[in-house]
Design a protein around this motif. Sequence first.
Motif, mmCIF file in Angstrom:
data_model
loop_
_atom_site.group_PDB
_atom_site.id
_atom_site.type_symbol
_atom_site.label_atom_id
_atom_site.label_comp_id
_atom_site.label_asym_id
_atom_site.label_seq_id
_atom_site.Cartn_x
_atom_site.Cartn_y
_atom_site.Cartn_z
ATOM 1 N N ILE A 109 0.841 -1.206 0.000
ATOM 2 C CA ILE A 109 0.000 0.000 0.000
ATOM 3 C C ILE A 109 0.875 1.255 0.000
ATOM 4 N N LYS A 110 1.841 1.316 0.900
ATOM 5 C CA LYS A 110 2.711 2.489 0.989
ATOM 6 C C LYS A 110 3.456 2.718 -0.328
ATOM 7 N N HIS A 111 3.933 1.639 -0.908
ATOM 8 C CA HIS A 111 4.696 1.733 -2.159
ATOM 9 C C HIS A 111 3.820 2.258 -3.294
ATOM 10 N N VAL A 112 2.634 1.681 -3.467
ATOM 11 C CA VAL A 112 1.760 2.071 -4.572
ATOM 12 C C VAL A 112 1.218 3.478 -4.362
ATOM 13 N N VAL A 113 0.850 3.804 -3.139
ATOM 14 C CA VAL A 113 0.309 5.140 -2.858
ATOM 15 C C VAL A 113 1.318 6.228 -3.231
ATOM 16 N N ALA A 114 2.578 6.015 -2.888
ATOM 17 C CA ALA A 114 3.605 7.010 -3.212
ATOM 18 C C ALA A 114 3.724 7.188 -4.726
ATOM 19 N N ARG A 115 3.629 6.097 -5.465
ATOM 20 C CA ARG A 115 3.762 6.170 -6.925
ATOM 21 C C ARG A 115 2.514 6.802 -7.559
ATOM 22 N N ILE A 116 1.350 6.524 -7.020
ATOM 23 C CA ILE A 116 0.135 7.166 -7.533
ATOM 24 C C ILE A 116 0.205 8.671 -7.291
ATOM 25 N N ARG A 117 0.624 9.065 -6.095
ATOM 26 C CA ARG A 117 0.744 10.502 -5.805
ATOM 27 C C ARG A 117 1.731 11.170 -6.747
#
Length: 275
Positions: free
Chosen positions: A120-128
């Motif tokens: 979650i943390k990894h994907v959220v950072a990339r989406i942002r």
Amino acid sequence: MHSPPLHGAGLGFRRDHLNALEQQVPDGIDFFEVAPENWIGTDKTSAKRLRAFTERFPFVCHGLSLSLGGLTPLDTELLGKIKHFMREHQMPLYTEHLSWCSDHGMLYDLLPLPFTDDAIKHVVARIRQAQDILEQRIGLENASFYLQAPLNEMDEATFINTILTEADCLLHLDVNNVYVNSVNHAYAPYAFMRKLPKERVVYLHMAGHYQQAPDLLIDTHGEAVIDPVWDLLDFTYQQFGVFPTLLERDYNIPPLEELVPEVAQIAHLQRKYAA
């Protein structure tokens, strides 16, 4: 010149159908969707042919290769090109898959993520990061998958909801993917739908699949939509309201006229809940 607002029932914009569409766009097709990777940097003739449609119809930009869940650095050069492409053709919405598809090169498949806090943390950072470059929120498509990761810490709905909230992005809801996963992993699709956030839904996909076994469906986008998936779309409109909905056909592509009835079926269900 601005294209009309996005609404109604749409169809994937395929080169296979380009000649037929240039003769006449069938009634009932309200919008189209393109994968930017297939059109960015194309020859001048193809670009001009695309522009003739984007000036008349709304288009959605649906990415295939950003690899939001991948471990290699996000392709910011591609995002810059997508941003320019969308502005050039007045495309209001960009969506991508909740998956990964690269590892120092393209893997040519959309692979699932483990349902973990670290993912979650990894994907959220990339989406942002992607949203900052595009200067708009993106739609995130729920993916089909065939194996459960052994390290899952939560269920799929919780995983999706958490990412949507923490990244403050939108939900591109693929109805067929929900059905495929429900068969392959033995869960109730209607109950799964009820767990998704109505307020973040922006766009829907419909597609067909291949039944390899009674308990194994393959998300091919190569067959007609089956009745249980139509029923699930009906339920989706009932629960969430009517959203722009696209018919995908990416494999075993028939003539344009064979797809028009399926687009019309989407429109029929939309009218049912339009009030």
